[in-house]
Design a protein around this motif. Sequence first.
Motif, mmCIF file in Angstrom:
data_model
loop_
_atom_site.group_PDB
_atom_site.id
_atom_site.type_symbol
_atom_site.label_atom_id
_atom_site.label_comp_id
_atom_site.label_asym_id
_atom_site.label_seq_id
_atom_site.Cartn_x
_atom_site.Cartn_y
_atom_site.Cartn_z
ATOM 1 N N ARG A 70 -36.712 -6.323 57.259
ATOM 2 C CA ARG A 70 -37.388 -5.646 56.119
ATOM 3 C C ARG A 70 -38.064 -4.307 56.686
ATOM 4 N NH1 ARG A 70 -40.646 -10.117 53.420
ATOM 5 N NH2 ARG A 70 -41.204 -10.667 55.454
ATOM 6 N N SER A 71 -38.218 -3.309 55.959
ATOM 7 C CA SER A 71 -39.062 -2.392 56.092
ATOM 8 C C SER A 71 -39.311 -1.485 54.750
ATOM 9 C CB SER A 71 -37.942 -1.201 56.861
ATOM 10 O OG SER A 71 -38.575 0.046 57.301
ATOM 11 N N ARG A 72 -40.361 -1.024 54.840
ATOM 12 C CA ARG A 72 -40.791 -0.305 53.647
ATOM 13 C C ARG A 72 -40.160 1.313 53.535
ATOM 14 N NH1 ARG A 72 -45.057 3.651 54.866
ATOM 15 N NH2 ARG A 72 -45.839 3.409 56.767
ATOM 16 N N ARG A 73 -39.541 1.552 54.732
ATOM 17 C CA ARG A 73 -38.917 3.012 54.736
ATOM 18 C C ARG A 73 -37.359 2.711 54.850
ATOM 19 N NH1 ARG A 73 -43.415 5.555 58.133
ATOM 20 N NH2 ARG A 73 -44.279 6.941 56.479
ATOM 21 N N ARG A 74 -36.818 1.715 54.695
ATOM 22 C CA ARG A 74 -35.673 1.262 54.613
ATOM 23 C C ARG A 74 -34.467 2.589 54.299
ATOM 24 N NH1 ARG A 74 -32.083 -1.751 56.518
ATOM 25 N NH2 ARG A 74 -33.701 -3.395 57.296
ATOM 26 N N ALA A 75 -34.611 2.788 53.240
ATOM 27 C CA ALA A 75 -33.635 3.762 52.649
ATOM 28 C C ALA A 75 -33.737 5.230 53.297
ATOM 29 C CB ALA A 75 -34.024 4.024 51.122
ATOM 30 N N PHE A 76 -34.984 5.440 53.608
ATOM 31 C CA PHE A 76 -35.231 6.789 54.254
ATOM 32 C C PHE A 76 -34.743 6.630 55.418
ATOM 33 C CE2 PHE A 76 -38.082 9.588 56.744
ATOM 34 C CZ PHE A 76 -37.442 10.883 56.246
ATOM 35 N N ILE A 77 -35.055 5.477 56.396
ATOM 36 C CA ILE A 77 -34.705 5.571 57.819
ATOM 37 C C ILE A 77 -33.044 5.412 57.987
ATOM 38 C CG2 ILE A 77 -34.699 4.271 60.018
ATOM 39 C CD1 ILE A 77 -37.542 3.910 59.240
ATOM 40 N N THR A 78 -32.641 4.556 57.002
ATOM 41 C CA THR A 78 -31.028 4.660 56.930
ATOM 42 C C THR A 78 -30.449 5.943 56.742
ATOM 43 O OG1 THR A 78 -31.219 2.300 56.084
ATOM 44 C CG2 THR A 78 -29.186 3.544 55.620
ATOM 45 N N ALA A 79 -30.803 6.754 55.770
ATOM 46 C CA ALA A 79 -30.351 7.965 55.759
ATOM 47 C C ALA A 79 -30.536 9.017 56.870
ATOM 48 C CB ALA A 79 -30.895 8.562 54.489
ATOM 49 N N VAL A 80 -31.610 8.901 57.556
ATOM 50 C CA VAL A 80 -31.908 9.683 58.797
ATOM 51 C C VAL A 80 -31.112 9.144 59.886
ATOM 52 C CG1 VAL A 80 -33.727 10.501 60.451
ATOM 53 C CG2 VAL A 80 -34.247 10.423 58.087
ATOM 54 N N VAL A 81 -31.038 7.984 60.250
ATOM 55 C CA VAL A 81 -30.082 7.303 61.303
ATOM 56 C C VAL A 81 -28.826 7.832 61.032
ATOM 57 C CG1 VAL A 81 -29.298 5.454 62.306
ATOM 58 C CG2 VAL A 81 -31.804 5.551 61.892
ATOM 59 N N ALA A 82 -28.537 7.865 59.829
ATOM 60 C CA ALA A 82 -26.741 8.155 59.522
ATOM 61 C C ALA A 82 -26.492 9.699 59.647
ATOM 62 C CB ALA A 82 -26.513 7.703 57.986
ATOM 63 N N ASP A 83 -27.552 10.451 59.443
ATOM 64 C CA ASP A 83 -27.509 11.917 59.506
ATOM 65 C C ASP A 83 -27.248 12.306 61.053
ATOM 66 O OD1 ASP A 83 -27.770 12.154 56.887
ATOM 67 O OD2 ASP A 83 -29.944 12.876 56.725
ATOM 68 N N LEU A 84 -28.232 11.529 61.853
ATOM 69 C CA LEU A 84 -28.078 11.910 63.202
ATOM 70 C C LEU A 84 -26.958 11.314 63.807
ATOM 71 C CD1 LEU A 84 -31.799 10.847 63.806
ATOM 72 C CD2 LEU A 84 -30.959 13.346 64.006
ATOM 73 N N CYS A 85 -26.459 10.209 63.511
ATOM 74 C CA CYS A 85 -25.321 9.715 64.067
ATOM 75 C C CYS A 85 -24.047 10.423 63.522
ATOM 76 C CB CYS A 85 -25.055 8.175 63.674
ATOM 77 S SG CYS A 85 -26.463 7.321 64.377
ATOM 78 N N VAL A 98 -28.705 25.237 57.824
ATOM 79 C CA VAL A 98 -29.554 24.093 57.142
ATOM 80 C C VAL A 98 -29.388 23.187 57.841
ATOM 81 C CG1 VAL A 98 -30.212 22.888 54.923
ATOM 82 C CG2 VAL A 98 -29.320 25.357 54.976
ATOM 83 N N PRO A 99 -30.490 22.569 58.681
ATOM 84 C CA PRO A 99 -30.480 21.084 59.439
ATOM 85 C C PRO A 99 -30.352 20.103 58.371
ATOM 86 C CG PRO A 99 -32.504 22.590 60.071
ATOM 87 C CD PRO A 99 -31.758 23.040 59.015
ATOM 88 N N VAL A 100 -29.457 19.173 58.626
ATOM 89 C CA VAL A 100 -29.325 17.982 57.674
ATOM 90 C C VAL A 100 -30.473 17.257 57.474
ATOM 91 C CG1 VAL A 100 -28.477 16.208 59.371
ATOM 92 C CG2 VAL A 100 -27.648 16.175 57.014
ATOM 93 N N ILE A 101 -31.480 17.127 58.394
ATOM 94 C CA ILE A 101 -32.651 16.630 58.327
ATOM 95 C C ILE A 101 -33.722 17.380 57.188
ATOM 96 C CG2 ILE A 101 -34.957 15.801 59.357
ATOM 97 C CD1 ILE A 101 -32.431 14.125 59.959
ATOM 98 N N GLY A 102 -33.169 18.539 57.288
ATOM 99 C CA GLY A 102 -34.209 19.535 56.311
ATOM 100 C C GLY A 102 -33.755 19.488 54.997
ATOM 101 N N LEU A 103 -32.721 18.868 54.561
ATOM 102 C CA LEU A 103 -32.013 18.411 53.404
ATOM 103 C C LEU A 103 -32.664 17.222 52.925
ATOM 104 C CD1 LEU A 103 -28.441 19.802 53.326
ATOM 105 C CD2 LEU A 103 -30.323 20.631 52.185
ATOM 106 N N ARG A 104 -33.288 16.341 53.910
ATOM 107 C CA ARG A 104 -33.865 15.056 53.527
ATOM 108 C C ARG A 104 -35.219 15.177 53.246
ATOM 109 N NH1 ARG A 104 -29.740 11.533 51.999
ATOM 110 N NH2 ARG A 104 -28.348 11.290 53.844
ATOM 111 N N LEU A 105 -35.861 16.107 54.119
ATOM 112 C CA LEU A 105 -37.251 16.369 53.917
ATOM 113 C C LEU A 105 -37.741 17.517 53.017
ATOM 114 C CD1 LEU A 105 -38.429 15.869 57.624
ATOM 115 C CD2 LEU A 105 -38.338 14.104 55.867
ATOM 116 N N SER A 106 -37.179 18.595 53.023
ATOM 117 C CA SER A 106 -37.557 19.708 52.133
ATOM 118 C C SER A 106 -36.037 20.385 51.349
ATOM 119 C CB SER A 106 -38.189 20.967 53.149
ATOM 120 O OG SER A 106 -39.354 20.307 53.790
#
Length: 311
Positions: free
Chosen positions: A186-201, A283-291
């Motif tokens: 379990r994680s309170r940031r599950r959706a967000f971290i899942t997306a970021v890890v997928a972006d990085l991979c 455009v960094p893909v992480i940038g699309l997640r954050l801003s």
Amino acid sequence: MGGSRRLRSRQERASAAAQFAAHQGGAVHRQQLRSCGVGRDDVRAEVRAGRWRAAGRHTIVVGPGPLSPDAARWQAIWETGAAAALDGAVALLASGLTGFRTDRLDVSLPHRNRHHDVAGVTPHRRRVMPPTVGAGVRRVRPAEASIHAAQWAASDPQAALVLCLVVQQRLVRPADLASAWARVGRSRRRAFITAVVADLCDGVHSLGELDFARWCRRRGLPEPSRQVVRTTAAGRVYLDVAWEDVGLVVEVDGGHHAAALAPLDDALRQNDVVIEGATVLRVPVIGLRLSPERFLDQVVRAHTRLRSAAA
């Protein structure tokens, strides 16, 4: 092992302490001193003289002044409990992470072990301890520590930053990061971290170029072409997104773009496309997640200006 049979000379005490303190930020464990024949009476004499000071039940600080960051890390694991290990961002800093700062001192330790409260240290009691690194200060392995740091971060941007940095600085391979995250329940940031890890991979493929196209439609832009082939002086290149009628190209950079020689390849490709007359936005893909809105603002402004110039 009790006090020493005889008081060591001041020079002997200093020499014994120096061999450990030099690699531990000025901190020494009492057991390390005992292994060199420096016992309780010797330590007491140095503390009374003001040359050393006690910083807990086990930690001795050699010299005046506050604990250094390195010494505080050693103190955290020595004083918290048996088998304790640095975790989260502080473990990553101890493993060589740069470009990130934290005031947190997170420590993981087996839940059955006796633990002691230490000022400034946050203990995490674990039924199963994560893998640790034994060289230097004991700390959780970077892949697991990265995931913990992201979960404990003060904000989503801070969580994304630490995950990006460990991959960019090659402290953690993307596959190992994904594997460590897959083991988290379990994680309170599950959706967000899942997306970021997928972006990085996976880079742009995890984000989905169709998502980018949907954002463009929402902002009133015509749908762009995707995976456009251009022929330049260096040969054929593939562009992520393009509006060919106005000469606007958007390159969506995944985490892999910061690794090894990828920035050189990206720069050469972008320069060739610009020389051929296109405007290129990165455009960094992480940038699309954050801003996402800030980057979409730039795309809209560029498209509007180029369309006006072409009219």
